[in-house]
Design a protein around this motif. Sequence first.
Motif, short mmCIF file in Angstrom:
data_model
loop_
_atom_site.label_atom_id
_atom_site.label_comp_id
_atom_site.label_asym_id
_atom_site.label_seq_id
_atom_site.Cartn_x
_atom_site.Cartn_y
_atom_site.Cartn_z
N LEU A 75 0.57 -1.22 -0.04
CA LEU A 75 0.16 0.05 -0.01
C LEU A 75 1.12 1.20 -0.09
N GLY A 76 1.77 1.27 0.85
CA GLY A 76 2.86 2.41 0.86
C GLY A 76 3.54 2.69 -0.52
N THR A 77 3.96 1.56 -1.13
CA THR A 77 4.61 1.59 -2.56
C THR A 77 3.58 2.24 -3.66
N THR A 78 2.46 1.62 -3.51
CA THR A 78 1.54 2.20 -4.59
C THR A 78 1.16 3.77 -4.25
N ASN A 79 1.40 4.19 -3.24
CA ASN A 79 0.95 5.28 -2.97
C ASN A 79 2.26 6.40 -3.26
N LEU A 80 3.38 5.71 -3.56
CA LEU A 80 4.43 6.45 -4.08
C LEU A 80 4.51 6.72 -5.62
N ILE A 81 3.77 5.84 -6.37
CA ILE A 81 3.93 5.95 -7.68
C ILE A 81 2.52 6.48 -8.39
N PRO A 82 2.70 7.14 -9.61
CA PRO A 82 1.31 7.67 -10.20
C PRO A 82 0.64 6.51 -10.50
N GLY A 83 -0.78 7.03 -10.83
CA GLY A 83 -1.72 5.93 -11.23
C GLY A 83 -2.70 5.50 -10.28
N PRO A 84 -3.77 4.76 -10.71
CA PRO A 84 -4.93 4.33 -9.77
C PRO A 84 -4.60 3.23 -8.73
N ALA A 131 10.02 11.07 5.25
CA ALA A 131 11.27 11.61 5.94
C ALA A 131 11.38 11.67 7.42
N ALA A 132 10.11 12.31 7.92
CA ALA A 132 10.26 12.24 9.40
C ALA A 132 10.56 11.18 10.18
N ALA A 133 10.18 9.73 9.71
CA ALA A 133 10.24 8.68 10.08
C ALA A 133 11.63 8.10 10.16
N VAL A 134 12.44 8.75 9.01
CA VAL A 134 13.96 8.44 8.65
C VAL A 134 14.68 9.18 9.76
N ILE A 135 14.37 10.26 9.77
CA ILE A 135 15.12 11.35 10.81
C ILE A 135 15.02 10.97 12.34
N ALA A 136 13.54 10.20 12.67
CA ALA A 136 13.39 9.82 13.96
C ALA A 136 14.25 8.71 14.29
N ALA A 137 14.12 7.55 13.20
CA ALA A 137 14.88 6.51 13.32
C ALA A 137 16.28 6.62 13.49
N PRO A 147 10.85 -5.66 -1.27
CA PRO A 147 11.79 -6.36 -0.22
C PRO A 147 13.09 -5.67 0.03
N ARG A 148 13.51 -5.02 -0.94
CA ARG A 148 15.02 -4.38 -0.63
C ARG A 148 14.53 -3.09 0.26
N LEU A 149 13.21 -2.28 0.11
CA LEU A 149 13.04 -1.42 0.81
C LEU A 149 12.87 -1.73 2.35
N ARG A 150 12.36 -2.94 2.25
CA ARG A 150 12.04 -3.43 3.89
C ARG A 150 13.33 -3.99 4.54
N ALA A 151 14.27 -4.25 3.63
CA ALA A 151 15.47 -4.83 4.22
C ALA A 151 16.45 -3.84 4.60
N SER A 152 16.51 -2.53 3.91
CA SER A 152 17.37 -1.46 4.28
C SER A 152 16.69 -0.56 5.53
N PRO A 153 17.57 -0.48 6.64
CA PRO A 153 16.98 0.22 7.76
C PRO A 153 16.40 1.77 7.42
N GLY A 198 13.55 1.13 5.03
CA GLY A 198 12.38 0.49 5.91
C GLY A 198 11.65 1.71 6.96
N ALA A 199 12.50 2.44 7.52
CA ALA A 199 11.95 3.67 8.20
C ALA A 199 11.15 4.40 7.41
N PHE A 200 11.62 4.92 6.28
CA PHE A 200 10.89 5.54 5.21
C PHE A 200 9.53 4.95 5.05
N LEU A 201 9.46 3.83 4.66
CA LEU A 201 8.34 3.04 4.30
C LEU A 201 7.33 2.80 5.51
#
Length: 387
Positions: free
Chosen positions: A55-64, A172-178, A308-314, A317-320
Motif C-alpha cells: 500500500l505504501g509503495t502504490t502511494n508513491l507511484i502515479p496511477g490508480p 522523511a520524518a520517520a527516517v530522521i526519527a529512526a 523487499p529491498r526497501l524493507r531490508a534497508s534500515p 524501511g523507516a521511510f516505508l
Amino acid sequence: MTEATERTTLRELALLFLRLGATAFGGPAAHIAMMQDEVVNRREWLTEERFLDLLGTTNLIPGPNSTEMAIHIGWERRRWAGLAVAGLAFILPAMLITGTLGWAYVRFGSVPAAVWLLYGVKPVILGVVLQAIWGLAPKAARTMRLRVLAAVAVLLSAVGVNELAVLFGAGAAAVIAARIANPPNSGSVTKLNQLSPVFPVVAGAAGASAVTLPGLFGIFFKIGSVLFGSGYVLLAFLRADLVERLGWLTEAQLIDAIAVGQVTPGPVFTTATFIGYVLAGPSGALVATAGIFLPAFIFVALSGPLVPRLRASPTAGAFLDGVNVASLALMAVVTIQLGHAALIDVPTVGLAVVAALLLVRFKLNATSLVLGGAAAGWTIHAIGLAG
C-alpha cells in the motif's frame, strides 16, 4: 517462487479480482479495504505487514492506487502471469460496464440513473473501510513516534495539504526519527537513494484537433503516467486536455463521464473507457482504457521487486514505515469525508449500523455486504423511505 505462492492459481486470482472489480464501489480506499479483507483476513495470502508495504509503495507511484494494489498482489502470488491476470481481471468488469454506458449515452443521449444504488452501498462501504483501518492500524502505528506521525498526517490531510507532501513528509520524518533513536554504523548504512527510483514517463499528447486513436492513446497514457490523487484530480486533467486544449468534449459530456466513473464499480479511471467510446466508438474505448492503465502495470513491474529491498534497508524501511502510517491516515480522512456523503438520513445510518454488526459479529465478506447494501438501497428507493 515460494510454496505459498505455488498454491495460488491464476484461476483463483482471476476469479477473486473479477468479483472485486464487479462489486468494489466507493473509490480507492474502499477497494483497498475489500482487498485487505480478502487477501489478508480470509485467504492469508499476505501478512498485514506485507499488505501495508505494498500500500505504501502504490502511494508513491502515479496511477490508480486500487488497481496498482491488485497488480501488486498478483505479482506477489504468481509474478508476471499473476501481475497481468490480477490487474486485467480487476479492470475488466468496470471497463465492460462503463463501455456499455458509453454505448447507451451515444445512442440515447443520457446516463441511466444509479442514485438508488449508491444510496445503499455507501453506508456499507463506510463500515468496510473502517474495519480495514482498524485491522491495519496496530501494525502500521506500532510505536509512539509512528502514532504521532499518523495524527499529524490526519491533521495535515484534513486541512488540505497535498497527499504527496503528506506521504513523503511522513517518510522523511520517520527516517530522521529512526536515525536519532538508532544512529547507524558508518560501515553498514544502506541509503535510500541507492535504490532505483521510479520516475514517471510522460507521453506527448496529440496536438491535432481531430480525434485519432493514437492521439487518444497518447493523452490517456500521459494522464496515467503522471496523475496522483482522486477522481477529482482526474477531472482537472481531462478538462485541461479534452475540453480546453483540444475541444473533443463539452463540459456537460465531461461531467457525465466523471459521474459514470463514480457510480460504477471498480477503478474510477475507467472513465477513460466511457470517454473513448463517446469519442471513437468501441475502438476508442479500448485504446483509451489501455492508455490510462498501461502505466500502472509498468510502474508496478518496476517497483514490485524493490519492496523487499526497501524493507531490508534500515533507512528505506523507516521511510516505508512513515509512508504506511500516512497512507492509513489518508484513508481515515477519506472515510470521514465518505461519512458526510453516506450518512444523510435515518435509513442510511441504520444500514451503516447493520453493516458494522454483520462485519463484527458474523464476519461476512465485503462483497456480500455491498450487494446487500445495493439491494437495500433499491428497496428503500422503491417504497419511498429515502429522506
